[in-house]
Design a protein around this motif. Sequence first.
Motif, PDB file in Angstrom:
ATOM      1  N   ASN B  50     -23.147 -53.748   8.580  1.00  0.00           N
ATOM      2  CA  ASN B  50     -21.767 -54.439   7.989  1.00  0.00           C
ATOM      3  C   ASN B  50     -20.807 -53.881   8.212  1.00  0.00           C
ATOM      4  O   ASN B  50     -20.024 -54.084   8.934  1.00  0.00           O
ATOM      5  CB  ASN B  50     -21.901 -55.194   6.059  1.00  0.00           C
ATOM      6  N   GLY B  54     -19.058 -55.951   9.893  1.00  0.00           N
ATOM      7  CA  GLY B  54     -18.229 -56.325   9.613  1.00  0.00           C
ATOM      8  C   GLY B  54     -16.969 -55.783   9.579  1.00  0.00           C
ATOM      9  O   GLY B  54     -16.110 -56.536   9.324  1.00  0.00           O
ATOM     10  N   ALA B 255     -25.604 -61.896   7.198  1.00  0.00           N
ATOM     11  CA  ALA B 255     -24.370 -61.310   7.499  1.00  0.00           C
ATOM     12  C   ALA B 255     -23.089 -62.391   7.284  1.00  0.00           C
ATOM     13  O   ALA B 255     -21.955 -62.060   6.892  1.00  0.00           O
ATOM     14  CB  ALA B 255     -23.750 -60.036   7.898  1.00  0.00           C
TER      15      ALA B 255
END
Lengths: 414, 330
Positions: B50, B54, B255
């Motif tokens: 992440n 992300g 995720a």
Amino acid sequence: MTITRREFAVGASGVLLGSVAAPFVRRAGAADSTIRIGVVNSMSGGLAAYAQEGQPAFEYIIKKINAEGGIKSKGGAKIELIQADDTSQPARTATEARRLITEEKVQLLTGTILSAQMLALTPVLDELKMPTLSVWAGGARSNYMFTLGYPYDRGYAQSMHDFVVFLRDSEKFKIKTAVMGYSNYEAGQQVNKFLHEKLKASGIEIIGEAPLDTKAQDQTSAMVRIRSLKPDVVVGLVTPRDGILLHQARYNLNYHGSIFCGGTGGYSDLSLWKDLGPEIGKAVLTKNLFGMTGFSPGAKVDSMQKIITELRDVAKLDRIGQGAIQYAQAGRVLQQVLENSASLDSEALLTAFKKVNIPFGDPNLYVAKPKGLQFAEDRLLVDGSAMFIQWTPDQQQQVVFPKEFAQTAPRPRV
Amino acid sequence: MRQEFYKTLMSPVWLVVLLLAVVVPPLLPSYYLHIVILSLVYVALASAWNIVGGMAGQISLAHSLFIGTGAMLSTALLLKLGINMWLGLVISAVISGVMGAMIAWIDFRFRLGHLSFVLITLAFAEMGTVIVEGWDFLGGASGLLLPQDKGDFLAFQFGGGIGAFWVMLVLAIVSILINVAILNAPLGYYLRTIRDNENAARAIGVNILRYKVAAMVISAMLSSVIGTAYVRYLTFADPYLLVSPIIIIEVVLFATVGGLGRAYGPAFGALLLVPLGEILRGKLGGTLPGLHYFIYGVVVIAVILMTPRGLLPLFEKWFSRARPKAATTK
């Protein structure tokens, strides 16, 4: 009909709650007169072909054992199979085995269990002490694992070596050089290592390697390499998919300068003709090619012929190849283990595995083993030998090696 | 940053987690404990990914290379050269960090677009697979089998089961806390600026190379450490699992379903989807092979369609709606 978010949330919660509650819900216990065998197979994913062919034969043999009175030494206990799918992923083989042993309370474990799955399974078997029979693994690292697969060394490599030497010494084929043509995956690499050494020791010069990329869509580059090296023999373990691509490339390049011999599926699987088509099959499979196999419909083995007829006519199976025979054999091995075991606890079953003996000529010996079926100290088969076949233009196999099972002599080189 | 981070660190939620961690695992049957451990592995991996995928918005598929390095290299160093696995863990993590920095530099130097970055990282992942499968030292296609885990901590052994649970729990918490720390630090702000508009970030003076390298190095090293711990738990270093791009595709999926770019989103996704996938396969795989894939797929599609930003934001929205109502009823 529409599903509202609330309904979806309720449904999803149900699934999740069910999952969470599962360990605390007691399984309805099986009757005492039932022996539970866990079967971890690759029912989906890249290795599904093994179980899709073998599982129906295995189930047929188990049903037959149950119908004939079950395991007599255990008061006629019936065998119940508990199936699991590892999706062809070794880590999941271990997970499913753990579930079968701890949740389903199986007393024995079996399944396709190829070599990578065998390795992944090893710590689980050692931890939970579960006697296991693999149908196909080429090795056994856990003390609780026995396998019907060909050992890499004294099975695959030795059989291929013996056949090449037989062609050279007995059939007077000119064989001085070899190229190792094998599927580049774990079993292919392992067999190649042993075979390389054995051929060298027998005076055959290894002039190159042509590993087949198992992800490739075409094997022309490997065949071009083989053609440029022009060895007397190309030898190695080849998967059915790689075999099809290799034979297609050979046809496209119209190459007949070497003898191709290897195993197992890539050279001797009955489905090769279907995938290649009759024209390509006739052009390449019937010329300068010999395939290693543990099963051939034409082999001079009475018990093998009988089980083929039975699986075809009684069980009504439409796919009876090496996989079906191997699984049927697993059923008979498990029957003998259960019959001979003093009890159903782990150590007693382990002792019974060590004493398995299905001699040559026994009606329950379905695979071609001149020395019968027993497990050695390393828990692999004592007799790991296999047969070699050649194809005829009418898509039939003729066994050419070893002498005990041979129907005819190898066809001369074209 | 410190205030937010310490607020999270001092949260009473951790006490509940600790209490559950002490009480629940010994009560769980072996199979369900395994699923919990597996879930924690993916919580850690998804949280590590992440940081790059992300926060910086770079969908990296090269992380299987880092996980694989942590798993295969540390195992090979132990089995082939007798190097202690703790040291192997450090060596693998450093090598993964260097590889991560190289990939980040290539991305910066050639100004790769999103699609190009995905493809380049996929190529790195595939290269890793080819190298491992073709190199005997790393076990080749056959993989490597570690010695039995007898619980010798100095030899990087944790005794399997409960021991592995604690290791994975610590790694999962550390990964989440690193996410929290980065999100509330200048690095997190810079990464989000880069994700939302790289040109604008460059124009206002954000050092793109520096922050991309930092994110990738942290994420790569963390993934490598998790890879080493995961292989110790599995015992069998399987190249088809640990170096395969499939593992990272699963991580990206968890995720995304949980909530990209949020500290707890990827963990949330992994905690939901890993048990769901495992239990569905266990219940249906033997009798109706393939059906579990179908149901799993339908659930994932439904979640993505209903809440494209992930499940965590949806839950947060529901929670914030419910709270004022509760307050007014009082």
